[in-house]
Design an enzyme around this catalytic site. Structure first.
Site, PDB file in Angstrom:
ATOM      1  N   CYS A  49       0.802  -1.213   0.000  1.00 11.95           N
ATOM      2  CA  CYS A  49       0.000   0.000   0.000  1.00 11.95           C
ATOM      3  C   CYS A  49       0.842   1.274   0.000  1.00 11.95           C
ATOM      4  O   CYS A  49       0.302   2.373   0.034  1.00 11.95           O
ATOM      5  CB  CYS A  49      -0.967  -0.033   1.171  1.00 11.95           C
ATOM      6  SG  CYS A  49      -1.931  -1.565   1.118  1.00 11.95           S
ATOM      7  N   HIS A  53      -2.876   8.288   5.668  1.00  9.61           N
ATOM      8  CA  HIS A  53      -3.012   6.966   5.038  1.00  9.61           C
ATOM      9  C   HIS A  53      -4.357   6.355   5.458  1.00  9.61           C
ATOM     10  O   HIS A  53      -5.111   5.878   4.635  1.00  9.61           O
ATOM     11  CB  HIS A  53      -1.850   6.060   5.446  1.00  9.61           C
ATOM     12  CG  HIS A  53      -1.893   4.712   4.791  1.00  9.61           C
ATOM     13  ND1 HIS A  53      -1.772   4.549   3.440  1.00  9.61           N
ATOM     14  CD2 HIS A  53      -2.063   3.460   5.300  1.00  9.61           C
ATOM     15  CE1 HIS A  53      -1.853   3.255   3.133  1.00  9.61           C
ATOM     16  NE2 HIS A  53      -2.041   2.569   4.244  1.00  9.61           N
ATOM     17  N   HIS A  83      -9.983   1.691  -0.102  1.00 10.77           N
ATOM     18  CA  HIS A  83      -8.526   1.580  -0.105  1.00 10.77           C
ATOM     19  C   HIS A  83      -8.059   0.964  -1.425  1.00 10.77           C
ATOM     20  O   HIS A  83      -8.385  -0.180  -1.727  1.00 10.77           O
ATOM     21  CB  HIS A  83      -8.094   0.713   1.085  1.00 10.77           C
ATOM     22  CG  HIS A  83      -6.614   0.621   1.287  1.00 10.77           C
ATOM     23  ND1 HIS A  83      -5.708   1.368   0.549  1.00 10.77           N
ATOM     24  CD2 HIS A  83      -5.868  -0.136   2.141  1.00 10.77           C
ATOM     25  CE1 HIS A  83      -4.483   1.071   0.950  1.00 10.77           C
ATOM     26  NE2 HIS A  83      -4.554   0.168   1.905  1.00 10.77           N
TER      27      HIS A  83
END
Lengths: 124, 424
Positions: free
Chosen positions: B174, B312, B349
Protein backbone atom coordinates in the site's frame (compact mmCIF):
# COMPACT_ATOMS: atom_id res chain seq x y z
CA UNK A 1 -7.80 -40.73 1.82
CA UNK A 2 -8.77 -37.73 3.95
CA UNK A 3 -12.24 -36.38 3.40
CA UNK A 4 -12.09 -33.35 1.13
CA UNK A 5 -14.61 -30.55 1.41
CA UNK A 6 -16.90 -30.19 -1.59
CA UNK A 7 -15.06 -28.28 -4.33
CA UNK A 8 -16.72 -25.56 -6.38
CA UNK A 9 -17.62 -26.73 -9.86
CA UNK A 10 -15.44 -24.91 -12.40
CA UNK A 11 -17.33 -22.74 -14.87
CA UNK A 12 -17.75 -24.52 -18.21
CA UNK A 13 -14.97 -23.53 -20.61
CA UNK A 14 -16.16 -20.97 -23.11
CA UNK A 15 -15.29 -21.32 -26.79
CA UNK A 16 -12.38 -19.10 -27.79
CA UNK A 17 -14.57 -18.13 -30.78
CA UNK A 18 -17.42 -16.87 -28.60
CA UNK A 19 -16.99 -13.27 -29.72
CA UNK A 20 -16.31 -14.06 -33.39
CA UNK A 21 -18.95 -13.44 -36.11
CA UNK A 22 -21.62 -16.16 -36.41
CA UNK A 23 -20.34 -17.13 -39.87
CA UNK A 24 -16.96 -18.02 -38.38
CA UNK A 25 -18.47 -20.01 -35.52
CA UNK A 26 -20.65 -21.85 -38.05
CA UNK A 27 -17.62 -22.67 -40.22
CA UNK A 28 -15.87 -24.00 -37.11
CA UNK A 29 -18.84 -26.22 -36.18
CA UNK A 30 -19.07 -27.44 -39.79
CA UNK A 31 -15.36 -28.24 -39.87
CA UNK A 32 -15.66 -30.30 -36.68
CA UNK A 33 -18.56 -32.22 -38.23
CA UNK A 34 -17.32 -32.70 -41.81
CA UNK A 35 -13.55 -31.99 -41.68
CA UNK A 36 -13.96 -29.90 -44.80
CA UNK A 37 -10.60 -28.06 -45.09
CA UNK A 38 -12.23 -25.00 -46.71
CA UNK A 39 -14.08 -24.38 -43.44
CA UNK A 40 -10.84 -24.73 -41.53
CA UNK A 41 -9.26 -22.11 -43.80
CA UNK A 42 -12.13 -19.74 -43.02
CA UNK A 43 -11.56 -20.09 -39.28
CA UNK A 44 -7.76 -19.77 -39.52
CA UNK A 45 -8.01 -16.65 -41.65
CA UNK A 46 -10.45 -15.08 -39.19
CA UNK A 47 -8.04 -15.77 -36.35
CA UNK A 48 -5.15 -14.21 -38.29
CA UNK A 49 -7.14 -11.09 -39.10
CA UNK A 50 -8.37 -10.85 -35.53
CA UNK A 51 -4.78 -10.60 -34.32
CA UNK A 52 -3.53 -8.27 -37.07
CA UNK A 53 -2.10 -5.00 -35.70
CA UNK A 54 -4.16 -1.90 -36.43
CA UNK A 55 -1.33 -0.09 -38.26
CA UNK A 56 -1.24 -2.63 -41.10
CA UNK A 57 -4.99 -2.90 -41.42
CA UNK A 58 -6.72 -0.82 -44.06
CA UNK A 59 -10.31 0.08 -43.42
CA UNK A 60 -12.80 -2.39 -44.75
CA UNK A 61 -10.14 -5.07 -45.23
CA UNK A 62 -11.64 -8.45 -44.53
CA UNK A 63 -9.13 -10.83 -46.02
CA UNK A 64 -5.44 -11.50 -46.51
CA UNK A 65 -4.05 -13.29 -49.58
CA UNK A 66 -2.15 -16.54 -49.16
CA UNK A 67 0.99 -14.72 -50.25
CA UNK A 68 0.77 -12.20 -47.36
CA UNK A 69 3.77 -12.56 -45.06
CA UNK A 70 2.70 -12.59 -41.42
CA UNK A 71 5.60 -10.49 -40.15
CA UNK A 72 6.75 -8.46 -43.15
CA UNK A 73 3.31 -7.61 -44.58
CA UNK A 74 0.79 -8.00 -41.78
CA UNK A 75 3.00 -6.54 -39.06
CA UNK A 76 2.94 -9.41 -36.59
CA UNK A 77 5.72 -9.74 -34.06
CA UNK A 78 6.86 -13.08 -32.66
CA UNK A 79 4.60 -12.78 -29.62
CA UNK A 80 1.53 -12.10 -31.76
CA UNK A 81 2.40 -15.18 -33.84
CA UNK A 82 2.62 -17.14 -30.61
CA UNK A 83 -0.84 -15.85 -29.74
CA UNK A 84 -2.27 -17.16 -33.01
CA UNK A 85 -0.60 -20.51 -32.39
CA UNK A 86 -1.98 -20.65 -28.84
CA UNK A 87 -5.44 -19.75 -30.12
CA UNK A 88 -5.33 -22.63 -32.61
CA UNK A 89 -3.88 -25.03 -30.02
CA UNK A 90 -6.59 -24.09 -27.56
CA UNK A 91 -9.39 -24.28 -30.13
CA UNK A 92 -8.38 -27.61 -31.69
CA UNK A 93 -6.39 -29.11 -28.78
CA UNK A 94 -3.24 -29.23 -30.94
CA UNK A 95 0.39 -28.94 -30.02
CA UNK A 96 2.50 -26.84 -32.34
CA UNK A 97 6.25 -26.90 -31.76
CA UNK A 98 8.67 -23.99 -32.12
CA UNK A 99 10.31 -25.78 -35.07
CA UNK A 100 6.98 -26.00 -36.86
CA UNK A 101 6.22 -22.37 -36.07
CA UNK A 102 9.55 -21.19 -37.51
CA UNK A 103 8.74 -22.76 -40.89
CA UNK A 104 5.58 -20.65 -41.32
CA UNK A 105 6.05 -17.23 -42.90
CA UNK A 106 2.93 -16.62 -45.01
CA UNK A 107 -0.81 -16.92 -44.55
CA UNK A 108 -0.84 -19.70 -47.18
CA UNK A 109 1.82 -21.66 -45.28
CA UNK A 110 -0.20 -21.31 -42.10
CA UNK A 111 -3.32 -22.65 -43.86
CA UNK A 112 -1.35 -25.60 -45.27
CA UNK A 113 0.26 -26.32 -41.91
CA UNK A 114 -3.01 -26.37 -39.95
CA UNK A 115 -4.62 -28.54 -42.66
CA UNK A 116 -1.67 -30.95 -42.39
CA UNK A 117 -2.22 -31.23 -38.64
CA UNK A 118 -5.63 -32.73 -39.30
CA UNK A 119 -4.58 -34.74 -42.38
CA UNK A 120 -1.79 -36.65 -40.67
CA UNK A 121 -3.32 -39.90 -39.39
CA UNK A 122 -0.85 -40.22 -36.51
CA UNK A 123 -0.97 -36.53 -35.61
CA UNK A 124 -2.65 -37.23 -32.34
CA UNK B 1 19.70 26.09 -7.92
CA UNK B 2 18.03 22.71 -7.31
CA UNK B 3 15.52 21.57 -9.88
CA UNK B 4 11.87 22.13 -9.02
CA UNK B 5 9.26 19.48 -9.78
CA UNK B 6 5.79 20.46 -11.00
CA UNK B 7 2.70 18.30 -11.38
CA UNK B 8 1.40 19.19 -14.84
CA UNK B 9 -1.08 16.42 -15.56
CA UNK B 10 -3.57 14.26 -13.67
CA UNK B 11 -5.73 11.33 -14.69
CA UNK B 12 -8.26 9.60 -12.43
CA UNK B 13 -10.30 6.44 -12.84
CA UNK B 14 -11.65 6.05 -9.31
CA UNK B 15 -14.68 5.08 -7.30
CA UNK B 16 -15.44 8.78 -6.73
CA UNK B 17 -15.06 9.91 -10.31
CA UNK B 18 -13.42 9.24 -13.66
CA UNK B 19 -12.03 12.73 -14.22
CA UNK B 20 -10.50 15.52 -12.14
CA UNK B 21 -13.66 17.64 -12.03
CA UNK B 22 -15.83 14.82 -10.68
CA UNK B 23 -13.16 13.75 -8.20
CA UNK B 24 -12.81 17.33 -6.95
CA UNK B 25 -16.58 17.64 -6.54
CA UNK B 26 -16.77 14.32 -4.66
CA UNK B 27 -13.96 15.32 -2.29
CA UNK B 28 -15.53 18.72 -1.72
CA UNK B 29 -19.04 17.39 -1.20
CA UNK B 30 -17.98 14.34 0.84
CA UNK B 31 -19.53 11.98 -1.71
CA UNK B 32 -18.33 8.39 -1.29
CA UNK B 33 -17.99 5.61 -3.88
CA UNK B 34 -19.12 2.64 -1.76
CA UNK B 35 -21.93 0.31 -2.62
CA UNK B 36 -23.24 -3.09 -1.52
CA UNK B 37 -21.03 -5.61 -3.30
CA UNK B 38 -21.12 -9.34 -3.96
CA UNK B 39 -17.51 -10.41 -4.48
CA UNK B 40 -17.98 -14.08 -5.31
CA UNK B 41 -21.59 -15.19 -4.96
CA UNK B 42 -20.99 -16.69 -1.55
CA UNK B 43 -23.27 -15.32 1.18
CA UNK B 44 -20.99 -16.81 3.84
CA UNK B 45 -18.31 -14.26 2.96
CA UNK B 46 -18.79 -11.45 5.45
CA UNK B 47 -17.39 -8.64 3.31
CA UNK B 48 -20.43 -6.90 1.83
CA UNK B 49 -19.26 -3.48 0.65
CA UNK B 50 -16.81 -2.27 -1.99
CA UNK B 51 -16.06 0.91 -3.91
CA UNK B 52 -16.18 0.00 -7.60
CA UNK B 53 -15.16 2.01 -10.62
CA UNK B 54 -18.15 2.95 -12.78
CA UNK B 55 -18.49 2.73 -16.58
CA UNK B 56 -16.05 -0.17 -17.04
CA UNK B 57 -16.70 -3.91 -17.39
CA UNK B 58 -13.50 -5.84 -16.80
CA UNK B 59 -14.67 -8.78 -14.72
CA UNK B 60 -13.86 -11.41 -17.38
CA UNK B 61 -10.38 -12.84 -17.98
CA UNK B 62 -10.99 -12.36 -21.71
CA UNK B 63 -10.22 -8.92 -23.12
CA UNK B 64 -12.91 -9.57 -25.74
CA UNK B 65 -15.55 -9.13 -23.04
CA UNK B 66 -14.23 -5.85 -21.65
CA UNK B 67 -15.95 -2.50 -22.09
CA UNK B 68 -14.74 0.99 -21.23
CA UNK B 69 -15.87 4.55 -22.00
CA UNK B 70 -15.92 5.09 -25.77
CA UNK B 71 -13.76 8.21 -25.59
CA UNK B 72 -10.69 6.02 -24.95
CA UNK B 73 -9.25 4.23 -27.98
CA UNK B 74 -7.37 1.12 -26.83
CA UNK B 75 -5.85 -0.75 -29.79
CA UNK B 76 -6.42 -4.50 -29.67
CA UNK B 77 -2.73 -5.30 -29.84
CA UNK B 78 -2.27 -3.28 -26.63
CA UNK B 79 -5.46 -4.56 -25.02
CA UNK B 80 -4.37 -8.19 -25.39
CA UNK B 81 -1.45 -7.64 -23.02
CA UNK B 82 -3.38 -5.78 -20.36
CA UNK B 83 -4.82 -6.87 -17.04
CA UNK B 84 -8.18 -5.42 -16.02
CA UNK B 85 -6.42 -2.73 -13.99
CA UNK B 86 -4.27 -2.02 -17.05
CA UNK B 87 -7.43 -0.86 -18.80
CA UNK B 88 -8.04 1.62 -15.97
CA UNK B 89 -4.40 2.71 -16.17
CA UNK B 90 -4.52 3.17 -19.94
CA UNK B 91 -7.56 5.42 -19.65
CA UNK B 92 -6.09 7.43 -16.77
CA UNK B 93 -2.89 7.80 -18.81
CA UNK B 94 -4.76 9.15 -21.85
CA UNK B 95 -6.57 11.54 -19.55
CA UNK B 96 -3.38 12.79 -17.87
CA UNK B 97 -1.55 13.26 -21.17
CA UNK B 98 -4.43 15.28 -22.61
CA UNK B 99 -4.59 17.24 -19.35
CA UNK B 100 -0.89 18.08 -19.59
CA UNK B 101 -1.14 18.94 -23.28
CA UNK B 102 1.16 16.09 -24.28
CA UNK B 103 1.01 13.66 -27.18
CA UNK B 104 2.55 10.22 -27.55
CA UNK B 105 5.31 11.74 -29.68
CA UNK B 106 6.42 13.88 -26.72
CA UNK B 107 7.31 10.79 -24.67
CA UNK B 108 9.78 9.03 -26.96
CA UNK B 109 13.00 11.08 -26.79
CA UNK B 110 14.41 9.50 -23.63
CA UNK B 111 13.59 12.53 -21.49
CA UNK B 112 10.43 10.91 -20.13
CA UNK B 113 10.38 8.02 -17.66
CA UNK B 114 7.59 5.86 -16.30
CA UNK B 115 7.26 4.52 -12.75
CA UNK B 116 4.28 2.25 -12.06
CA UNK B 117 2.76 0.44 -9.12
CA UNK B 118 0.26 -2.36 -8.83
CA UNK B 119 0.17 -5.75 -7.19
CA UNK B 120 -0.21 -7.31 -10.63
CA UNK B 121 -3.39 -9.19 -11.42
CA UNK B 122 -4.00 -12.14 -9.14
CA UNK B 123 -7.20 -12.68 -11.14
CA UNK B 124 -5.43 -13.01 -14.50
CA UNK B 125 -2.56 -15.02 -13.04
CA UNK B 126 -5.03 -17.45 -11.50
CA UNK B 127 -6.90 -17.76 -14.81
CA UNK B 128 -3.81 -18.29 -16.97
CA UNK B 129 -2.26 -20.77 -14.56
CA UNK B 130 -5.49 -22.77 -14.37
CA UNK B 131 -5.55 -22.83 -18.17
CA UNK B 132 -1.92 -23.98 -18.37
CA UNK B 133 -2.41 -26.58 -15.65
CA UNK B 134 -5.39 -28.02 -17.55
CA UNK B 135 -2.91 -29.23 -20.18
CA UNK B 136 -0.25 -29.90 -17.54
CA UNK B 137 1.66 -26.92 -18.95
CA UNK B 138 1.70 -28.13 -22.56
CA UNK B 139 -0.19 -24.99 -23.61
CA UNK B 140 -0.56 -21.51 -22.27
CA UNK B 141 -1.54 -18.01 -23.32
CA UNK B 142 1.59 -16.17 -24.54
CA UNK B 143 0.25 -12.96 -22.96
CA UNK B 144 -0.26 -14.70 -19.62
CA UNK B 145 2.89 -13.35 -18.01
CA UNK B 146 2.78 -9.75 -19.21
CA UNK B 147 -0.90 -9.39 -18.39
CA UNK B 148 -0.56 -10.84 -14.90
CA UNK B 149 2.61 -10.26 -12.98
CA UNK B 150 3.52 -7.18 -10.98
CA UNK B 151 5.09 -4.98 -13.66
CA UNK B 152 2.24 -5.46 -16.12
CA UNK B 153 1.58 -1.71 -16.06
CA UNK B 154 5.11 -0.64 -16.92
CA UNK B 155 5.58 -3.38 -19.53
CA UNK B 156 2.45 -2.42 -21.40
CA UNK B 157 2.43 1.35 -21.05
CA UNK B 158 6.12 1.79 -21.92
CA UNK B 159 5.66 -0.32 -25.06
CA UNK B 160 2.43 1.34 -26.12
CA UNK B 161 3.66 4.90 -25.68
CA UNK B 162 7.24 4.28 -26.84
CA UNK B 163 8.71 5.57 -23.57
CA UNK B 164 12.50 5.18 -23.68
CA UNK B 165 13.62 6.77 -20.41
CA UNK B 166 13.70 5.12 -16.97
CA UNK B 167 10.93 2.54 -16.70
CA UNK B 168 10.24 0.33 -13.71
CA UNK B 169 7.71 -0.75 -11.15
CA UNK B 170 7.51 -0.55 -7.37
CA UNK B 171 6.27 -3.17 -4.95
CA UNK B 172 5.70 -2.14 -1.34
CA UNK B 173 2.02 -3.01 -1.09
CA UNK B 174 0.00 0.00 0.00
CA UNK B 175 3.03 2.31 -0.21
CA UNK B 176 3.94 1.23 -3.77
CA UNK B 177 2.76 4.18 -5.81
CA UNK B 178 4.01 6.55 -3.11
CA UNK B 179 7.45 5.03 -3.59
CA UNK B 180 7.02 5.43 -7.35
CA UNK B 181 6.18 9.11 -6.87
CA UNK B 182 9.04 9.70 -4.44
CA UNK B 183 11.65 8.16 -6.70
CA UNK B 184 10.14 9.99 -9.68
CA UNK B 185 10.76 13.26 -7.83
CA UNK B 186 14.38 12.20 -7.43
CA UNK B 187 14.77 11.33 -11.13
CA UNK B 188 13.91 14.92 -11.98
CA UNK B 189 15.85 16.48 -9.13
CA UNK B 190 18.94 14.55 -10.13
CA UNK B 191 18.56 15.70 -13.73
CA UNK B 192 18.18 12.17 -15.01
CA UNK B 193 14.76 12.77 -16.54
CA UNK B 194 12.89 15.92 -17.47
CA UNK B 195 9.50 14.32 -17.15
CA UNK B 196 8.19 11.37 -15.12
CA UNK B 197 4.87 9.63 -15.43
CA UNK B 198 3.70 7.91 -12.25
CA UNK B 199 0.96 5.32 -12.46
CA UNK B 200 -0.85 3.51 -9.67
CA UNK B 201 -3.63 1.02 -10.41
CA UNK B 202 -5.43 -1.95 -8.93
CA UNK B 203 -8.45 -4.05 -9.71
CA UNK B 204 -11.44 -4.73 -7.52
CA UNK B 205 -12.26 -8.43 -7.55
CA UNK B 206 -12.30 -11.38 -5.19
CA UNK B 207 -8.79 -12.48 -6.17
CA UNK B 208 -7.23 -9.13 -5.26
CA UNK B 209 -9.30 -8.19 -2.22
CA UNK B 210 -10.63 -11.23 -0.42
CA UNK B 211 -7.20 -12.58 0.57
CA UNK B 212 -7.20 -9.63 3.00
CA UNK B 213 -10.26 -11.07 4.76
CA UNK B 214 -8.40 -13.85 6.63
CA UNK B 215 -6.05 -11.14 7.93
CA UNK B 216 -9.17 -9.49 9.40
CA UNK B 217 -8.19 -6.34 7.53
CA UNK B 218 -11.48 -5.84 5.64
CA UNK B 219 -14.57 -4.17 7.07
CA UNK B 220 -17.53 -6.49 7.56
CA UNK B 221 -19.89 -3.57 8.14
CA UNK B 222 -22.67 -4.02 5.52
CA UNK B 223 -23.59 -0.32 5.41
CA UNK B 224 -21.95 1.43 2.43
CA UNK B 225 -22.30 4.79 4.17
CA UNK B 226 -20.22 3.83 7.20
CA UNK B 227 -18.09 0.77 6.32
CA UNK B 228 -15.04 2.95 5.71
CA UNK B 229 -14.66 5.48 8.55
CA UNK B 230 -11.04 6.28 9.26
CA UNK B 231 -10.22 7.32 12.84
CA UNK B 232 -13.73 6.46 14.11
CA UNK B 233 -14.00 4.32 17.25
CA UNK B 234 -16.36 1.98 15.35
CA UNK B 235 -14.05 1.39 12.37
CA UNK B 236 -13.49 -2.30 11.69
CA UNK B 237 -11.32 -2.56 8.59
CA UNK B 238 -10.88 -1.20 5.09
CA UNK B 239 -13.18 -1.27 2.07
CA UNK B 240 -11.62 -2.35 -1.21
CA UNK B 241 -11.50 -0.29 -4.36
CA UNK B 242 -9.88 -0.45 -7.79
CA UNK B 243 -9.03 2.08 -10.45
CA UNK B 244 -6.03 4.05 -11.60
CA UNK B 245 -4.33 7.38 -11.08
CA UNK B 246 -1.70 8.93 -13.33
CA UNK B 247 0.44 11.88 -12.27
CA UNK B 248 2.74 13.67 -14.71
CA UNK B 249 5.76 15.38 -13.16
CA UNK B 250 7.94 17.82 -15.05
CA UNK B 251 11.09 19.74 -14.39
CA UNK B 252 9.77 23.23 -13.72
CA UNK B 253 11.95 24.73 -16.46
CA UNK B 254 10.46 22.35 -19.03
CA UNK B 255 6.95 23.06 -17.76
CA UNK B 256 7.54 26.82 -17.99
CA UNK B 257 9.12 26.59 -21.44
CA UNK B 258 6.14 24.82 -22.89
CA UNK B 259 3.64 26.90 -20.94
CA UNK B 260 2.21 23.94 -19.02
CA UNK B 261 -0.28 24.52 -16.24
CA UNK B 262 1.07 23.44 -12.84
CA UNK B 263 -1.31 21.91 -10.30
CA UNK B 264 1.25 21.85 -7.51
CA UNK B 265 4.92 21.57 -6.74
CA UNK B 266 6.45 18.46 -5.14
CA UNK B 267 9.02 19.89 -2.77
CA UNK B 268 10.08 16.89 -0.73
CA UNK B 269 9.57 13.32 0.26
CA UNK B 270 10.78 10.90 2.89
CA UNK B 271 10.54 7.27 3.81
CA UNK B 272 11.27 5.12 6.85
CA UNK B 273 10.33 1.64 7.95
CA UNK B 274 8.93 0.26 11.17
CA UNK B 275 11.21 -2.77 11.14
CA UNK B 276 8.56 -4.35 13.31
CA UNK B 277 5.82 -6.67 11.96
CA UNK B 278 5.11 -8.11 8.54
CA UNK B 279 1.52 -6.91 8.30
CA UNK B 280 0.74 -4.56 11.19
CA UNK B 281 2.00 -1.10 12.00
CA UNK B 282 4.34 -0.25 14.82
CA UNK B 283 1.97 0.50 17.75
CA UNK B 284 3.10 4.14 17.91
CA UNK B 285 3.65 4.55 14.18
CA UNK B 286 7.40 4.89 14.66
CA UNK B 287 8.28 4.45 10.99
CA UNK B 288 5.56 6.78 9.78
CA UNK B 289 6.60 9.41 12.32
CA UNK B 290 10.15 9.28 11.02
CA UNK B 291 8.99 9.28 7.38
CA UNK B 292 6.94 12.44 8.02
CA UNK B 293 9.91 14.13 9.66
CA UNK B 294 12.22 13.16 6.81
CA UNK B 295 9.76 14.48 4.24
CA UNK B 296 9.38 17.77 6.11
CA UNK B 297 13.16 18.07 6.42
CA UNK B 298 13.62 17.33 2.72
CA UNK B 299 11.08 20.03 1.90
CA UNK B 300 12.66 22.41 4.44
CA UNK B 301 9.35 23.16 6.11
CA UNK B 302 8.23 22.98 9.76
CA UNK B 303 5.18 21.07 11.03
CA UNK B 304 3.45 24.39 11.73
CA UNK B 305 3.67 25.35 8.05
CA UNK B 306 1.65 22.30 6.92
CA UNK B 307 -1.99 23.29 6.31
CA UNK B 308 -3.41 19.88 5.48
CA UNK B 309 -2.49 16.20 5.82
CA UNK B 310 -3.94 13.45 3.65
CA UNK B 311 -3.55 10.57 6.10
CA UNK B 312 -3.01 6.97 5.04
CA UNK B 313 -5.94 6.10 7.36
CA UNK B 314 -7.37 2.92 5.88
CA UNK B 315 -10.03 2.49 8.61
CA UNK B 316 -8.31 -0.48 10.27
CA UNK B 317 -8.23 -0.43 14.08
CA UNK B 318 -4.45 -0.86 14.40
CA UNK B 319 -3.26 1.22 11.46
CA UNK B 320 -5.34 4.33 12.13
CA UNK B 321 -4.37 4.33 15.78
CA UNK B 322 -0.66 4.10 14.93
CA UNK B 323 -0.98 6.93 12.43
CA UNK B 324 -2.94 9.09 14.87
CA UNK B 325 -0.21 8.69 17.47
CA UNK B 326 2.49 9.48 14.91
CA UNK B 327 0.59 12.58 13.75
CA UNK B 328 0.23 13.76 17.36
CA UNK B 329 3.94 13.39 17.93
CA UNK B 330 4.94 15.23 14.78
CA UNK B 331 2.26 17.93 14.77
CA UNK B 332 0.32 18.32 18.03
CA UNK B 333 3.42 18.16 20.21
CA UNK B 334 4.96 20.85 18.00
CA UNK B 335 1.88 23.04 18.47
CA UNK B 336 0.72 22.47 14.88
CA UNK B 337 -2.90 21.67 13.95
CA UNK B 338 -3.20 20.99 10.22
CA UNK B 339 -6.57 19.81 8.92
CA UNK B 340 -6.27 16.03 8.57
CA UNK B 341 -8.41 14.00 6.20
CA UNK B 342 -8.71 10.30 5.56
CA UNK B 343 -10.01 10.22 2.01
CA UNK B 344 -10.26 6.42 2.04
CA UNK B 345 -13.50 7.10 3.91
CA UNK B 346 -14.80 8.20 0.50
CA UNK B 347 -12.79 6.15 -1.97
CA UNK B 348 -12.07 2.89 -0.18
CA UNK B 349 -8.53 1.58 -0.11
CA UNK B 350 -6.81 1.29 -3.47
CA UNK B 351 -3.81 -0.70 -2.16
CA UNK B 352 -0.83 -0.04 -4.48
CA UNK B 353 -2.76 2.77 -6.15
CA UNK B 354 -3.62 4.60 -2.92
CA UNK B 355 -0.51 6.76 -2.56
CA UNK B 356 -0.63 8.18 -6.10
CA UNK B 357 -4.39 8.61 -5.95
CA UNK B 358 -4.12 10.62 -2.76
CA UNK B 359 -1.12 12.64 -3.98
CA UNK B 360 -3.41 13.48 -6.91
CA UNK B 361 -6.11 14.54 -4.44
CA UNK B 362 -3.55 16.77 -2.68
CA UNK B 363 -2.66 18.37 -6.01
CA UNK B 364 -6.35 19.05 -6.69
CA UNK B 365 -6.82 20.45 -3.18
CA UNK B 366 -3.89 22.84 -3.66
CA UNK B 367 -4.98 23.86 -7.14
CA UNK B 368 -8.68 24.26 -6.40
CA UNK B 369 -8.19 25.68 -2.90
CA UNK B 370 -9.96 23.31 -0.52
CA UNK B 371 -9.24 20.57 2.03
CA UNK B 372 -11.20 17.28 2.01
CA UNK B 373 -13.02 16.35 5.23
CA UNK B 374 -13.94 13.17 7.13
CA UNK B 375 -17.68 12.88 6.49
CA UNK B 376 -18.03 9.40 8.02
CA UNK B 377 -16.32 10.31 11.29
CA UNK B 378 -18.84 10.32 14.15
CA UNK B 379 -16.80 9.51 17.25
CA UNK B 380 -13.09 10.02 16.90
CA UNK B 381 -10.89 7.40 18.52
CA UNK B 382 -9.40 8.77 21.77
CA UNK B 383 -6.00 8.13 20.16
CA UNK B 384 -6.81 11.12 17.93
CA UNK B 385 -7.01 13.59 20.82
CA UNK B 386 -5.63 16.94 19.77
CA UNK B 387 -5.81 16.19 16.04
CA UNK B 388 -7.83 18.48 13.78
CA UNK B 389 -10.21 16.10 11.98
CA UNK B 390 -12.93 18.23 10.36
CA UNK B 391 -16.00 16.37 9.12
CA UNK B 392 -16.75 18.85 6.36
CA UNK B 393 -14.38 19.79 3.59
CA UNK B 394 -12.77 23.16 4.20
CA UNK B 395 -12.60 26.22 2.03
CA UNK B 396 -9.27 27.43 3.35
CA UNK B 397 -6.76 27.48 0.53
CA UNK B 398 -3.91 25.23 1.64
CA UNK B 399 -0.38 26.23 0.69
CA UNK B 400 1.49 23.17 1.98
CA UNK B 401 0.13 19.63 2.15
CA UNK B 402 1.57 16.34 3.45
CA UNK B 403 0.56 13.00 1.92
CA UNK B 404 1.06 9.83 4.00
CA UNK B 405 1.27 6.18 2.91
CA UNK B 406 2.08 2.97 4.73
CA UNK B 407 2.54 -0.53 3.36
CA UNK B 408 3.12 -4.06 4.60
CA UNK B 409 6.37 -4.71 6.36
CA UNK B 410 6.09 -1.23 7.84
CA UNK B 411 7.15 0.76 4.76
CA UNK B 412 6.13 4.38 5.17
CA UNK B 413 6.37 7.10 2.52
CA UNK B 414 5.39 10.78 2.77
CA UNK B 415 5.34 13.59 0.20
CA UNK B 416 5.20 17.35 0.70
CA UNK B 417 3.33 19.35 -1.94
CA UNK B 418 3.19 23.14 -2.30
CA UNK B 419 0.67 25.30 -4.09
CA UNK B 420 2.08 26.15 -7.50
CA UNK B 421 3.11 29.78 -7.96
CA UNK B 422 0.61 30.21 -10.79
CA UNK B 423 -2.44 28.78 -8.97
CA UNK B 424 -5.30 31.29 -8.76
Amino acid sequence: MPDLPPQPTPAPARSPLAKFPPAIRTAHERFLATKNPADLDTVVLAIVLDHQPAHTRTSGEITAPDSARLIADLGFDSLALAEIVFFLEDLYQLTITNEELLRITTVGELHAFVRSKFAAPAAA
Amino acid sequence: MPREVFITGLGFITSIGNDSATVTASLNDGRHGMTAWDYCGNPAVHVKVAAPVRDFTVDSPSWRDWTWPARYDIPRETLRGLAPHGVYAFCAMEQALADAGLARADLTDGGTGLFCASAGSAFMLHHHLAHARASNFERGNPMGVVSSIAGTLNFNLAAHYGITGAVTGFVSACASSSHALGYAIDEIRLGRQQRMIVVGAEELNADTLLPFAPMRALSTNPDPATASRPFDTARDGFVGTGGATVIILEDASLARTRGARAYAELIGWGQASDGHRVATSHPEGAGLREAMRRALRDAAVTPAQIDHVNAHATSTPIGDRAEALALRTVFTEAGAHPAISGTKGLTGHGLSMAGAMEAGFCALALHEGFTPGNPHLLNADPACEGLNLPRESGSIRPRLVLNNSSGFGGSNVCHVLRRAPSSP
